[in-house]
Write a protein that holds these residues in place. Structure first.
Motif, PDB file in Angstrom:
ATOM      1  N   ASN A  61      67.099  58.372 -11.912  1.00 38.90           N
ATOM      2  CA  ASN A  61      67.948  58.419 -13.100  1.00 38.90           C
ATOM      3  C   ASN A  61      67.139  58.793 -14.344  1.00 38.90           C
ATOM      4  O   ASN A  61      65.913  58.953 -14.290  1.00 38.90           O
ATOM      5  CB  ASN A  61      68.702  57.094 -13.296  1.00 38.90           C
ATOM      6  CG  ASN A  61      67.774  55.923 -13.572  1.00 38.90           C
ATOM      7  OD1 ASN A  61      66.735  56.059 -14.214  1.00 38.90           O
ATOM      8  ND2 ASN A  61      68.153  54.748 -13.085  1.00 38.90           N
ATOM      9  N   GLY A  62      67.843  58.902 -15.472  1.00 40.02           N
ATOM     10  CA  GLY A  62      67.193  59.334 -16.699  1.00 40.02           C
ATOM     11  C   GLY A  62      66.141  58.382 -17.219  1.00 40.02           C
ATOM     12  O   GLY A  62      65.137  58.803 -17.798  1.00 40.02           O
ATOM     13  N   LEU A  63      66.363  57.081 -17.041  1.00 40.45           N
ATOM     14  CA  LEU A  63      65.384  56.097 -17.507  1.00 40.45           C
ATOM     15  C   LEU A  63      64.073  56.247 -16.749  1.00 40.45           C
ATOM     16  O   LEU A  63      62.986  56.186 -17.341  1.00 40.45           O
ATOM     17  CB  LEU A  63      65.939  54.681 -17.322  1.00 40.45           C
ATOM     18  CG  LEU A  63      67.219  54.357 -18.089  1.00 40.45           C
ATOM     19  CD1 LEU A  63      67.698  52.953 -17.748  1.00 40.45           C
ATOM     20  CD2 LEU A  63      67.010  54.502 -19.588  1.00 40.45           C
ATOM     21  N   GLU A  64      64.174  56.444 -15.435  1.00 34.99           N
ATOM     22  CA  GLU A  64      62.966  56.621 -14.622  1.00 34.99           C
ATOM     23  C   GLU A  64      62.253  57.921 -14.974  1.00 34.99           C
ATOM     24  O   GLU A  64      61.028  57.966 -15.049  1.00 34.99           O
ATOM     25  CB  GLU A  64      63.346  56.607 -13.136  1.00 34.99           C
ATOM     26  CG  GLU A  64      63.868  55.269 -12.646  1.00 34.99           C
ATOM     27  CD  GLU A  64      64.529  55.344 -11.277  1.00 34.99           C
ATOM     28  OE1 GLU A  64      64.460  54.342 -10.547  1.00 34.99           O
ATOM     29  OE2 GLU A  64      65.115  56.399 -10.950  1.00 34.99           O
ATOM     30  N   MET A  65      63.038  58.980 -15.215  1.00 36.00           N
ATOM     31  CA  MET A  65      62.430  60.249 -15.604  1.00 36.00           C
ATOM     32  C   MET A  65      61.738  60.133 -16.954  1.00 36.00           C
ATOM     33  O   MET A  65      60.661  60.696 -17.171  1.00 36.00           O
ATOM     34  CB  MET A  65      63.486  61.355 -15.645  1.00 36.00           C
ATOM     35  CG  MET A  65      62.891  62.719 -16.018  1.00 36.00           C
ATOM     36  SD  MET A  65      64.112  64.050 -16.016  1.00 36.00           S
ATOM     37  CE  MET A  65      63.087  65.402 -16.649  1.00 36.00           C
ATOM     38  N   CYS A  66      62.370  59.408 -17.882  1.00 40.20           N
ATOM     39  CA  CYS A  66      61.783  59.205 -19.204  1.00 40.20           C
ATOM     40  C   CYS A  66      60.416  58.527 -19.093  1.00 40.20           C
ATOM     41  O   CYS A  66      59.441  58.939 -19.726  1.00 40.20           O
ATOM     42  CB  CYS A  66      62.733  58.379 -20.068  1.00 40.20           C
ATOM     43  SG  CYS A  66      62.198  58.181 -21.776  1.00 40.20           S
ATOM     44  N   LYS A  67      60.338  57.486 -18.262  1.00 37.78           N
ATOM     45  CA  LYS A  67      59.056  56.805 -18.044  1.00 37.78           C
ATOM     46  C   LYS A  67      58.020  57.767 -17.479  1.00 37.78           C
ATOM     47  O   LYS A  67      56.848  57.746 -17.869  1.00 37.78           O
ATOM     48  CB  LYS A  67      59.246  55.629 -17.086  1.00 37.78           C
ATOM     49  CG  LYS A  67      59.928  54.421 -17.678  1.00 37.78           C
ATOM     50  CD  LYS A  67      60.009  53.308 -16.637  1.00 37.78           C
ATOM     51  CE  LYS A  67      60.728  52.080 -17.177  1.00 37.78           C
ATOM     52  NZ  LYS A  67      60.846  51.030 -16.150  1.00 37.78           N
ATOM     53  N   LYS A  68      58.459  58.601 -16.547  1.00 35.20           N
ATOM     54  CA  LYS A  68      57.549  59.561 -15.918  1.00 35.20           C
ATOM     55  C   LYS A  68      57.011  60.554 -16.939  1.00 35.20           C
ATOM     56  O   LYS A  68      55.807  60.863 -16.961  1.00 35.20           O
ATOM     57  CB  LYS A  68      58.307  60.304 -14.807  1.00 35.20           C
ATOM     58  CG  LYS A  68      57.433  61.114 -13.880  1.00 35.20           C
ATOM     59  CD  LYS A  68      56.662  60.223 -12.932  1.00 35.20           C
ATOM     60  CE  LYS A  68      55.856  61.053 -11.939  1.00 35.20           C
ATOM     61  NZ  LYS A  68      54.948  60.199 -11.135  1.00 35.20           N
ATOM     62  N   ILE A  69      57.887  61.057 -17.804  1.00 34.70           N
ATOM     63  CA  ILE A  69      57.453  62.003 -18.839  1.00 34.70           C
ATOM     64  C   ILE A  69      56.431  61.352 -19.761  1.00 34.70           C
ATOM     65  O   ILE A  69      55.414  61.948 -20.118  1.00 34.70           O
ATOM     66  CB  ILE A  69      58.660  62.512 -19.655  1.00 34.70           C
ATOM     67  CG1 ILE A  69      59.602  63.324 -18.774  1.00 34.70           C
ATOM     68  CG2 ILE A  69      58.200  63.352 -20.852  1.00 34.70           C
ATOM     69  CD1 ILE A  69      60.921  63.689 -19.450  1.00 34.70           C
ATOM     70  N   ARG A  70      56.690  60.090 -20.139  1.00 32.70           N
ATOM     71  CA  ARG A  70      55.829  59.402 -21.094  1.00 32.70           C
ATOM     72  C   ARG A  70      54.432  59.097 -20.537  1.00 32.70           C
ATOM     73  O   ARG A  70      53.525  58.763 -21.295  1.00 32.70           O
ATOM     74  CB  ARG A  70      56.487  58.103 -21.557  1.00 32.70           C
ATOM     75  CG  ARG A  70      57.551  58.322 -22.619  1.00 32.70           C
ATOM     76  CD  ARG A  70      56.930  58.758 -23.934  1.00 32.70           C
ATOM     77  NE  ARG A  70      57.949  59.099 -24.937  1.00 32.70           N
ATOM     78  CZ  ARG A  70      58.227  60.323 -25.328  1.00 32.70           C
ATOM     79  NH1 ARG A  70      57.576  61.345 -24.804  1.00 32.70           N
ATOM     80  NH2 ARG A  70      59.151  60.551 -26.246  1.00 32.70           N
ATOM     81  N   GLU A  71      54.252  59.225 -19.242  1.00 32.20           N
ATOM     82  CA  GLU A  71      52.913  59.017 -18.667  1.00 32.20           C
ATOM     83  C   GLU A  71      51.934  60.078 -19.153  1.00 32.20           C
ATOM     84  O   GLU A  71      50.733  59.832 -19.228  1.00 32.20           O
ATOM     85  CB  GLU A  71      52.984  59.045 -17.133  1.00 32.20           C
ATOM     86  CG  GLU A  71      53.692  57.837 -16.528  1.00 32.20           C
ATOM     87  CD  GLU A  71      53.839  57.957 -15.017  1.00 32.20           C
ATOM     88  OE1 GLU A  71      53.299  58.948 -14.452  1.00 32.20           O
ATOM     89  OE2 GLU A  71      54.476  57.089 -14.406  1.00 32.20           O
ATOM     90  N   THR A  72      52.444  61.266 -19.484  1.00 36.53           N
ATOM     91  CA  THR A  72      51.554  62.371 -19.847  1.00 36.53           C
ATOM     92  C   THR A  72      51.969  63.130 -21.103  1.00 36.53           C
ATOM     93  O   THR A  72      51.218  63.987 -21.572  1.00 36.53           O
ATOM     94  CB  THR A  72      51.485  63.395 -18.687  1.00 36.53           C
ATOM     95  OG1 THR A  72      52.814  63.848 -18.392  1.00 36.53           O
ATOM     96  CG2 THR A  72      50.880  62.756 -17.437  1.00 36.53           C
ATOM     97  N   ASN A  73      53.132  62.831 -21.656  1.00 35.05           N
ATOM     98  CA  ASN A  73      53.672  63.701 -22.698  1.00 35.05           C
ATOM     99  C   ASN A  73      54.360  62.904 -23.801  1.00 35.05           C
ATOM    100  O   ASN A  73      55.083  61.947 -23.519  1.00 35.05           O
ATOM    101  CB  ASN A  73      54.690  64.664 -22.057  1.00 35.05           C
ATOM    102  CG  ASN A  73      54.812  65.967 -22.816  1.00 35.05           C
ATOM    103  OD1 ASN A  73      54.824  65.975 -24.041  1.00 35.05           O
ATOM    104  ND2 ASN A  73      54.908  67.073 -22.095  1.00 35.05           N
ATOM    105  N   ASN A  74      54.167  63.308 -25.060  1.00 34.03           N
ATOM    106  CA  ASN A  74      54.803  62.607 -26.182  1.00 34.03           C
ATOM    107  C   ASN A  74      55.876  63.441 -26.859  1.00 34.03           C
ATOM    108  O   ASN A  74      56.257  63.184 -27.999  1.00 34.03           O
ATOM    109  CB  ASN A  74      53.748  62.164 -27.214  1.00 34.03           C
ATOM    110  CG  ASN A  74      53.198  63.323 -28.033  1.00 34.03           C
ATOM    111  OD1 ASN A  74      53.296  64.477 -27.622  1.00 34.03           O
ATOM    112  ND2 ASN A  74      52.606  63.037 -29.176  1.00 34.03           N
ATOM    113  N   ILE A  75      56.398  64.485 -26.152  1.00 34.43           N
ATOM    114  CA  ILE A  75      57.467  65.294 -26.750  1.00 34.43           C
ATOM    115  C   ILE A  75      58.705  64.428 -26.987  1.00 34.43           C
ATOM    116  O   ILE A  75      58.925  63.441 -26.292  1.00 34.43           O
ATOM    117  CB  ILE A  75      57.837  66.502 -25.853  1.00 34.43           C
ATOM    118  CG1 ILE A  75      58.287  66.032 -24.468  1.00 34.43           C
ATOM    119  CG2 ILE A  75      56.696  67.479 -25.780  1.00 34.43           C
ATOM    120  CD1 ILE A  75      58.786  67.159 -23.581  1.00 34.43           C
ATOM    121  N   PRO A  76      59.534  64.787 -27.974  1.00 34.89           N
ATOM    122  CA  PRO A  76      60.735  63.986 -28.252  1.00 34.89           C
ATOM    123  C   PRO A  76      61.692  63.973 -27.055  1.00 34.89           C
ATOM    124  O   PRO A  76      61.878  65.000 -26.387  1.00 34.89           O
ATOM    125  CB  PRO A  76      61.371  64.702 -29.445  1.00 34.89           C
ATOM    126  CG  PRO A  76      60.275  65.504 -30.054  1.00 34.89           C
ATOM    127  CD  PRO A  76      59.372  65.893 -28.936  1.00 34.89           C
TER     128      PRO A  76
END
Length: 234
Positions: A61-76
């Motif tokens: 889901n989107g929450l899990e994807m958001c966490k995954k993105i934040r592991e390496t990226n600070n884009i909005p």
């Protein structure tokens, strides 16, 4: 703005297509994904400046994807959801999202939020040919903030912040001893009139404190003034 790319991740094709129409008309390049896995693959291949991310999707889901993105990226990251409960907002922001829009939404409001987040992100990541110096540096209570290169250290340990987290911290540190209510923080940092600001600001403050390892110290940098707001003492 043609060099600005936005990723829209939503399993509802009609919504993704509608969002694309408005973003393209504003000059953005748009990539679309119907699943989190597809969206992550696009992020690996393309230079993306902002993600519009639906919460409710099959598989990841989107929450899990958001966490995954934040592991390496600070884009909005702006979360999209059909649910408007405070719990959903806290979950969305607690995973690292920068903003939250409830479906059905006004496309013009959504594009305004996109512009606001991109403006902050651009200021947060200045071009590499700009000189980095310490003229705009604040040092207070073991905390050092450099506004020119957006570098933050806490007791000589560098802390990686998102643009909104940086703006909140800079606001408090720039006004030592002044107590800011959640409404004041929201209006100054988000540059918008208040809409359910309390939970939004509290979640970002909690995430900021976590990154600064505030729970490991008795002498906190950010002080909570119960019933009033937050401050950083001189």
């Amino acid at each position: 703005m043609a060099d600005i790319s936005i990723l829209v991740v939503d399993d509802e094709k009609e919504i993704a297509d509608l969002v694309e129409i408005y973003l393209v008309s504003d000059g953005y390049q748009v990539f679309k994904a119907s699943s989190a896995q597809e969206g992550l693959a696009i992020l690996e291949k393309e230079e993306i400046q902002l993600v519009l991310l639906d919460i409710m999707m099959p598989g990841m889901n989107g929450l899990e994807m958001c966490k995954k993105i934040r592991e390496t990226n600070n884009i909005p990251i702006i979360m999209l959801s059909a649910k408007s409960t405070d719990l959903d907002k806290i979950l969305g922001l607690g995973t690292g999202a920068d903003d939250y829009v409830v479906k059905p939404f006004n496309p013009l409001e959504l594009t305004a939020r996109v512009k606001s987040q991109l403006r902050r992100y651009t200021q947060f990541n200045p071009n590499s040919n700009l000189h980095e110096n310490a003229r705009n540096e604040i040092s207070i209570r073991g905390l050092t903030i450099n506004k020119d290169n957006h570098k933050v250290t806490v007791f000589d340990e560098e802390v990686k912040l998102t643009p909104i987290e940086f703006d909140i911290l800079y606001l408090l540190a720039s006004n030592p001893g002044k107590v800011f209510s959640t409404d004041e923080i929201f209006e100054k940092v988000w540059n918008e009139k208040v809409y359910e600001a309390n939970n939004t600001v509290m979640v970002h403050i909690r995430r900021l404190r976590g990154k600064m390892k505030e729970d490991e110290r008795q002498d906190k940098i950010i002080t909570t003034v119960w019933g009033v707001g937050y401050k950083i003492e001189k």
